[in-house]
Write a protein that holds these residues in place. Structure first.
Motif, short mmCIF file in Angstrom:
data_model
loop_
_atom_site.label_atom_id
_atom_site.label_comp_id
_atom_site.label_asym_id
_atom_site.label_seq_id
_atom_site.Cartn_x
_atom_site.Cartn_y
_atom_site.Cartn_z
N VAL A 195 0.84 -1.19 0.00
CA VAL A 195 0.00 0.00 0.00
C VAL A 195 0.88 1.24 0.00
CG1 VAL A 195 -1.85 1.25 1.18
CG2 VAL A 195 -1.75 -1.25 1.32
N LYS A 196 0.61 2.16 -0.91
CA LYS A 196 1.35 3.41 -0.97
C LYS A 196 0.82 4.36 0.08
CE LYS A 196 2.87 7.07 -4.10
NZ LYS A 196 2.76 7.63 -5.48
N ASP A 197 1.72 4.86 0.93
CA ASP A 197 1.37 5.80 1.99
C ASP A 197 2.34 6.97 1.91
OD1 ASP A 197 0.39 7.07 4.22
OD2 ASP A 197 1.44 5.77 5.64
N CYS A 297 -6.28 3.06 -5.98
CA CYS A 297 -5.03 3.37 -6.68
C CYS A 297 -3.83 3.34 -5.75
CB CYS A 297 -5.15 4.73 -7.36
SG CYS A 297 -6.28 4.70 -8.78
N ASN A 298 -4.05 3.31 -4.44
CA ASN A 298 -2.94 3.22 -3.49
C ASN A 298 -2.46 1.79 -3.30
OD1 ASN A 298 -2.77 5.98 -2.88
ND2 ASN A 298 -4.45 5.82 -1.42
N HIS A 299 -3.19 0.82 -3.80
CA HIS A 299 -2.76 -0.57 -3.73
C HIS A 299 -1.89 -0.87 -4.94
CE1 HIS A 299 -6.59 -1.10 -1.20
NE2 HIS A 299 -5.54 -1.22 -0.40
#
Length: 373
Positions: A195-197, A297-299
């Motif tokens: 996951v993009k954080d 889109c964060n995955h």
């Protein structure tokens, strides 16, 4: 490095999502007499230890949310010096457009174990998806359908001609319904998503290993009458009264196992599976734990693999490997040229190092799904 590769059987299911989702055993001891029904399988001839599946790179769209799944499969049969004719007990299942719906797709990897582990894993991968495909409530209540499919498949395996008294399979499965991902796990395989954080990429587990290392699973099987001991404790090398084994990364070589009260079997290192009718009497169940993720889109991608990977590598490490594209490069290279072991040997030290080198003759299955914007 070549020594390591020759001791593996590897199934790679490689996936890629194209487009934004808003515009997816047992023991060293012999079987007991009551675990032997007398049914035997004819030993199959030994095949080449490097086997490439015939499936090429495939695409399947998910039109409801305007993205595409890209996937392929690689199978490499391992080499076991002491049992060179050992049968591959793992299997995989890919069923696109479940129930004729272009937005529902099923993927699963099944890690068989025991004398009839191959028969068990193949039976379960066929019957489980068939159950889901025929369940009219699948879209209305996917969680209920998933639970029912696992329990019914387990009962069918018990009633089949396959001797599952000391054999069975774990299962990690994925059901993609539009932009929603359902992950159902029975056993000690694992699914992890990246996951993009902000500027960071986090690893989040989509499943939790079902082993005696978990306090809740330990207490559940103890209430069912299981003895929980490591092999060293069973053999008298360690105090059996010490019921603390640390974690699976520090004690993976001698994990706690489940034993009947008055015998040295079945010795399962997991607390859930399909089959294993003997172990079922001491708390090993086929009830899946299911997690639900709405893809955004964060995955970035997710990885699903058998315990042969996660016994030695943390979720964070696996995500880092995939994020640097080394794992993906390995899969693609093998798909293009399965005999290119020189190339693998060159990148090997970068991705394996000491922890992965500790892997012995494990059967490994890895599924990778990348989400591309």
């Amino acid at each position: 490095m070549l020594h390591f590769l020759e001791q593996k059987k590897i199934n790679f299911l490689c996936f890629e999502i194209m487009g934004c989702v808003h515009g997816k055993c047992c023991t060293r001891y012999p079987s007991s007499s009551d675990g032997d029904s007398g049914r035997r399988r004819e030993k199959r001839p030994y095949k080449c230890k490097h086997i490439l599946t015939q499936r090429s790179l495939e695409l399947v769209p998910v039109p409801s949310h305007n993205f595409t799944l890209q996937f392929s499969v690689l199978t490499q049969h391992g080499y076991y010096p002491d049992t060179v004719e050992r049968e591959n007990q793992d299997s995989f299942c890919i069923k696109t457009q479940l129930q004729g719906n272009p937005n529902i797709h099923f993927f699963g990897v099944f890690d068989g174990h025991g004398q009839y582990g191959a028969e068990c894993s193949n039976f379960v991968k066929d019957r489980l998806v068939e159950r889901l495909a025929n369940d009219t409530t699948l879209l209305d209540d996917p969680l209920k359908a998933y639970n029912s499919a696992f329990l019914a498949t387990n009962s069918e395996l018990h009633d089949s001609e396959i001797d599952d008294t000391m054999s069975g399979t774990t299962a990690i499965t994925l059901l993609v319904v539009g932009d929603t991902l359902y992950v159902a796990n029975v056993g000690d395989s694992r699914a992890v998503i990246a996951v993009k954080d902000g500027d960071r990429i986090l690893a989040e587990d989509l499943s939790e290993d079902q082993t005696p290392f978990r306090k809740d699973e330990y207490e559940r099987v103890k209430l069912c009458g299981a003895r929980v001991l490591s092999v060293d404790q069973v053999e008298g090398l360690k105090d059996p009264n010490i019921q603390n084994w640390g974690d699976e990364y520090s004690q993976g070589g001698d994990p706690p196992r489940l034993w009947v009260p008055d015998g040295m079997y079945p010795g399962t290192a997991f607390t859930r599976s399909v089959g294993d009718s003997t172990a079922e009497k001491i708390g090993v169940i086929a009830v899946p734990e299911i997690s639900v993720v709405r893809l955004t889109c964060n995955h970035l991608f997710f990885v699903v693999a058998s315990d042969g990977v996660f016994e030695f590598l943390s979720s964070r490490t696996v995500v880092n490997m995939q994020n640097t594209q080394i794992l993906g490069m390995l899969v693609l290279q093998l798909l293009e040229n399965p005999t290119s072991f020189g190339w693998i040997m060159k990148i090997g030290p970068m991705i394996l190092q000491s922890s992965l080198y500790r892997l012995k003759a494990c059967l490994i299955q890895v599924l990778v799904l990348r989400i591309m914007k």
